[in-house]
Design an enzyme around this catalytic site. Sequence first.
Site, PDB file in Angstrom:
ATOM      1  N   GLU A  22       0.825  -1.219   0.000  1.00  0.00           N
ATOM      2  CA  GLU A  22       0.000   0.000   0.000  1.00  0.00           C
ATOM      3  C   GLU A  22       0.854   1.261   0.000  1.00  0.00           C
ATOM      4  O   GLU A  22       2.067   1.209   0.231  1.00  0.00           O
ATOM      5  CB  GLU A  22      -0.950   0.017   1.198  1.00  0.00           C
ATOM      6  CG  GLU A  22      -0.233   0.121   2.530  1.00  0.00           C
ATOM      7  CD  GLU A  22      -1.071   0.769   3.627  1.00  0.00           C
ATOM      8  OE1 GLU A  22      -1.588   1.879   3.417  1.00  0.00           O
ATOM      9  OE2 GLU A  22      -1.186   0.163   4.702  1.00  0.00           O
ATOM     10  N   LYS A 156      -3.148  -1.518  15.589  1.00  0.00           N
ATOM     11  CA  LYS A 156      -2.613  -0.714  16.695  1.00  0.00           C
ATOM     12  C   LYS A 156      -3.653  -0.589  17.787  1.00  0.00           C
ATOM     13  O   LYS A 156      -4.849  -0.513  17.510  1.00  0.00           O
ATOM     14  CB  LYS A 156      -2.302   0.697  16.190  1.00  0.00           C
ATOM     15  CG  LYS A 156      -1.003   0.801  15.437  1.00  0.00           C
ATOM     16  CD  LYS A 156      -0.492   2.231  15.479  1.00  0.00           C
ATOM     17  CE  LYS A 156       0.851   2.338  14.792  1.00  0.00           C
ATOM     18  NZ  LYS A 156       0.739   2.472  13.336  1.00  0.00           N
TER      19      LYS A 156
HETATM   20  N1  PSU Z   1      -2.795   1.742  10.841  1.00  0.00           N
HETATM   21  C1  PSU Z   1      -1.455   1.801  10.970  1.00  0.00           C
HETATM   22  N2  PSU Z   1      -0.713   2.400  10.003  1.00  0.00           N
HETATM   23  C2  PSU Z   1      -1.299   2.949   8.891  1.00  0.00           C
HETATM   24  C3  PSU Z   1      -2.719   2.865   8.764  1.00  0.00           C
HETATM   25  C4  PSU Z   1      -3.420   2.248   9.762  1.00  0.00           C
HETATM   26  O1  PSU Z   1      -0.936   1.323  11.965  1.00  0.00           O
HETATM   27  O2  PSU Z   1      -0.595   3.502   8.016  1.00  0.00           O
HETATM   28  C5  PSU Z   1      -3.373   3.400   7.526  1.00  0.00           C
HETATM   29  C6  PSU Z   1      -3.671   2.252   6.530  1.00  0.00           C
HETATM   30  O3  PSU Z   1      -3.532   2.747   5.208  1.00  0.00           O
HETATM   31  C7  PSU Z   1      -5.143   1.952   6.843  1.00  0.00           C
HETATM   32  C8  PSU Z   1      -5.681   3.316   7.138  1.00  0.00           C
HETATM   33  O4  PSU Z   1      -5.819   1.338   5.750  1.00  0.00           O
HETATM   34  O5  PSU Z   1      -4.645   3.967   7.880  1.00  0.00           O
HETATM   35  C9  PSU Z   1      -6.966   3.277   7.930  1.00  0.00           C
HETATM   36  O6  PSU Z   1      -7.504   4.559   8.017  1.00  0.00           O
HETATM   37  P1  PSU Z   1      -8.992   4.756   8.598  1.00  0.00           P
HETATM   38  O7  PSU Z   1      -8.895   4.372  10.036  1.00  0.00           O
HETATM   39  O8  PSU Z   1      -9.281   6.214   8.391  1.00  0.00           O
HETATM   40  O9  PSU Z   1      -9.878   3.835   7.798  1.00  0.00           O
END
Ligand code: PSU
Length: 301
Positions: A22, A156
């Site tokens: 990604e 996380k």
């Molecule tokens: N969690 C992490 N590192 C990240 C992300 C999430 O520990 O870089 C990024 C990933 O691209 C994930 C996105 O798909 O954040 C999720 O964002 P949201 O919670 O807004 O859906």
Amino acid sequence: MIQIKEEVRKALEEGRAVVALESTIISHGMPYPENLETALAVEKIVREAGALPATIAILDGVMKVGLSQEELHYLATTKDALKVSRRDIPYVLANKKNGATTVAATMIIAKLAGIRVFVTGGIGGVHRGGEDSLDVSADLMELARTSVAVVCAGAKSILDIGRTLEVLETHGVPVLGYKTNEFPSFYTPHSGYPVDYSMEDTMEVAKILKSKWDLGLEGGVVLAVPILEEVALEDATIEEAIKTALVHAKELGIHGKELTPYLLDELKRVTAGSSLKANIELVYNNARVGSSLAVELAKLG
Ligand code: PSU
Ligand code: MN
């Protein structure tokens, strides 16, 4: 609309192992220059493990599968790439914009290209307080519907891991642990929650993917790989940092798509960079396991 790098297209045609990567982790997840160094090193690890890397992003409204060094450099340094999840794809394509893809958007584009294994750091999930705010990452709904295996170090603990696992269960997403019974929480191998099944090796995982998808059971699978003990952070240190970050986010009224990047930034700041080294190491480890999975899956045809 979709442009697959020549070497990736060829590998897919010949049924060889390909690993999707990604780009939100590059543009919104890590600072420069560590983001670029990590993106390049991950691609190298995947190649050395006998698979082809395909980093995914949207550039000038084109879904790119496999990026050049210049494109990786652009994503690592620009402030202009939008964070693109499922709902953002049509806007970014129609307006020929640049976007870094989240887990959800990367899964969609990987599937379109015919890639079945995707390596990242951590997935999104149900945020703490999500039972009230309804802040549930689109990553979870994507795992419910799009048939790509996501190799990660768990989620996380800025998230509510218990509720995240409940949503995955409801949507029929298998959560597999790589040589572990416990779902890892990114910086540490622990979360206090079990995985559905513990895997001995990547061949066992490949067989599960094959049996799921041969049956026509659409949707993804989470393969959770615990961070190695020697680079893991202390559980108490990280919990303390998360509590501080959450208080700041609430005070500033940060929500929606900004919340995850904000919390990631705050954690980096509060742990004075010790989280960054752990983050980089766990992505390398995931890349090794994910590449091995792609190789085993290719053998099964
Ligand atoms: N969690 C992490 N590192 C990240 C992300 C999430 O520990 O870089 C990024 C990933 O691209 C994930 C996105 O798909 O954040 C999720 O964002 P949201 O919670 O807004 O859906
Ligand atoms: Mn959200």
